[in-house]
Design a protein around this motif. Structure first.
Motif, short mmCIF file in Angstrom:
data_model
loop_
_atom_site.label_atom_id
_atom_site.label_comp_id
_atom_site.label_asym_id
_atom_site.label_seq_id
_atom_site.Cartn_x
_atom_site.Cartn_y
_atom_site.Cartn_z
N TYR A 159 -110.50 -14.41 23.93
CA TYR A 159 -111.88 -14.46 24.64
C TYR A 159 -112.89 -13.21 24.11
O TYR A 159 -114.09 -13.38 23.58
CB TYR A 159 -111.98 -14.79 25.80
N LEU A 160 -112.05 -12.20 24.28
CA LEU A 160 -113.02 -11.08 23.99
C LEU A 160 -112.82 -10.15 22.33
O LEU A 160 -113.36 -9.26 22.25
CB LEU A 160 -112.67 -9.96 24.91
N LYS A 161 -112.36 -11.24 21.60
CA LYS A 161 -111.93 -10.58 20.22
C LYS A 161 -111.03 -9.52 20.16
O LYS A 161 -111.42 -8.72 19.33
CB LYS A 161 -113.18 -10.76 19.46
N MET A 162 -110.11 -9.23 21.08
CA MET A 162 -109.15 -8.14 20.80
C MET A 162 -108.02 -8.52 20.25
O MET A 162 -107.91 -9.64 19.72
CB MET A 162 -108.78 -7.68 22.60
N ARG A 163 -107.25 -7.33 19.93
CA ARG A 163 -105.97 -7.62 19.31
C ARG A 163 -104.94 -7.90 20.33
O ARG A 163 -105.39 -7.53 21.82
CB ARG A 163 -105.51 -6.47 18.70
N PHE A 164 -103.81 -8.27 20.20
CA PHE A 164 -102.88 -8.82 21.21
C PHE A 164 -101.39 -8.32 20.65
O PHE A 164 -101.16 -8.95 19.52
CB PHE A 164 -103.04 -10.34 21.64
N GLY A 165 -100.73 -7.54 21.49
CA GLY A 165 -99.59 -6.96 21.05
C GLY A 165 -98.43 -7.86 21.47
O GLY A 165 -97.22 -7.48 21.49
N GLY A 166 -98.64 -8.95 22.17
CA GLY A 166 -97.62 -9.80 22.73
C GLY A 166 -97.27 -9.28 24.26
O GLY A 166 -97.54 -8.09 24.82
N VAL A 167 -96.01 -9.62 24.76
CA VAL A 167 -95.73 -9.34 26.25
C VAL A 167 -94.03 -8.92 25.78
O VAL A 167 -93.12 -9.48 25.36
CB VAL A 167 -95.66 -10.40 27.11
N LEU A 168 -93.76 -7.82 26.36
CA LEU A 168 -92.27 -7.01 26.64
C LEU A 168 -91.81 -7.58 27.80
O LEU A 168 -92.20 -7.35 28.77
CB LEU A 168 -92.28 -5.58 26.45
N ARG A 194 -96.21 -1.02 17.05
CA ARG A 194 -96.18 -1.95 16.06
C ARG A 194 -97.70 -2.31 15.84
O ARG A 194 -98.72 -2.10 16.65
CB ARG A 194 -95.52 -3.31 16.66
N GLU A 195 -97.76 -2.80 14.65
CA GLU A 195 -99.34 -3.35 14.06
C GLU A 195 -99.39 -4.67 15.10
O GLU A 195 -98.47 -5.39 15.26
CB GLU A 195 -99.32 -3.67 12.88
N THR A 196 -100.66 -4.99 15.14
CA THR A 196 -101.17 -6.14 16.34
C THR A 196 -102.27 -6.92 15.58
O THR A 196 -103.39 -6.38 14.95
CB THR A 196 -101.55 -5.65 17.82
N PRO A 197 -102.00 -8.25 15.61
CA PRO A 197 -102.98 -9.16 15.01
C PRO A 197 -104.20 -9.33 16.06
O PRO A 197 -104.02 -9.15 16.93
CB PRO A 197 -102.08 -10.30 14.85
N ARG A 198 -105.05 -9.77 15.54
CA ARG A 198 -106.06 -10.17 16.30
C ARG A 198 -105.84 -11.58 17.10
O ARG A 198 -105.03 -12.29 16.74
CB ARG A 198 -107.25 -10.74 15.51
N ALA A 199 -105.99 -11.50 18.34
CA ALA A 199 -105.72 -12.66 19.33
C ALA A 199 -106.40 -14.00 18.76
O ALA A 199 -107.60 -13.85 18.53
CB ALA A 199 -106.00 -12.35 20.76
N ARG A 200 -105.51 -14.90 18.95
CA ARG A 200 -105.93 -16.44 18.90
C ARG A 200 -105.84 -17.18 19.69
O ARG A 200 -104.75 -17.00 20.22
CB ARG A 200 -105.78 -16.74 17.11
N PHE A 201 -106.74 -17.99 20.09
CA PHE A 201 -106.44 -19.14 21.21
C PHE A 201 -105.36 -20.12 20.30
O PHE A 201 -105.20 -20.35 19.10
CB PHE A 201 -107.68 -20.00 21.48
N LEU A 202 -104.36 -20.75 21.38
CA LEU A 202 -103.41 -21.73 20.63
C LEU A 202 -104.07 -22.62 19.79
O LEU A 202 -103.44 -23.25 18.82
CB LEU A 202 -102.62 -22.27 21.68
#
Length: 211
Positions: A159-168, A194-202
């Motif tokens: 929603y905020l056009k952030m990158r998302f590194g996932g969840v450990l 790690r490198e992180t991609p831009r977050a995307r809605f499902l």
């Protein structure tokens, strides 16, 4: 820009499994990385009231009204807003409570709605391009039960056009249990580097796969 990691601890108890796992991951950051740790239980936020559409409150000239509790009126709100804006990377460390985020963590994220409307904060613009991460411990041995937590963080970042590194994710119930999860500890060694991609809605991912 120097990387600055904000670790937001959302557990109801100190030194819980989620925090232990987050600190193991943080140990792998380069020595010159700036870090800040905030335990939400030690800095309780006031009840969040959404008054965007009830006709009360002060408009800020954009898309809604200013919320009830403003940063200049509450030291905790100001500290959390300032720390969030100063971070290049935000690590939400919340255990799985009833298959999602803890109440403390959810309240912190609820305040992001207010901060979108704080004059001069430029919250949406500032957050865009920065990275959201998650760390969580759960008692269940099936990681899929944490999907609601993962989805909340992923969608918030999108929603905020952030990158998302996932969840450990790590497994643990009694204090210290997560330190027996050798697989989680191994993942922690590289998780925050790690490198992180831009977050995307499902639904964006589904549309991309279908095209």
């Amino acid at each position: 820009m120097t990387r600055r990691f904000l670790f937001v601890l959302g557990s109801a108890r100190p030194d819980g499994n989620t925090e232990l796992l987050a600190r193991r991951a943080a140990e792998q950051l380069p020595p010159d990385t700036e870090t800040e740790w905030i335990r939400l239980a030690d800095h309780p936020l006031p009840d969040f009231l959404d008054i965007r559409h009830d006709g009360t409150g002060e408009t800020n000239g954009t898309d809604g009204v200013v919320g009830v509790v403003q940063p200049d009126e509450n030291d905790t709100v100001r500290r959390l807003l300032d720390a969030t804006l100063a971070a290049t990377d935000i690590v939400i460390a919340s255990p799985v409570y009833w298959y999602s985020l803890s109440g403390l963590t959810k309240r912190y994220l609820d305040y992001w709605s207010d901060w979108l409307r704080v004059p001069g904060a430029d919250f949406r613009t500032t957050m865009a391009g920065r990275t959201l991460w998650g760390v969580s411990a759960l008692a269940d041995d099936q990681p899929v039960v944490a999907d609601p937590l993962v989805g909340t963080l992923n969608n918030s970042a999108a929603y905020l056009k952030m990158r998302f590194g996932g969840v450990l994710l790590g497994n643990g119930s009694a204090p210290g249990d997560v330190l027996k999860d050798t697989e989680a500890l191994a993942r922690a060694k590289t998780f925050l580097t790690r490198e992180t991609p831009r977050a995307r809605f499902l639904f964006e991912e589904s549309e991309t796969a279908a095209s």
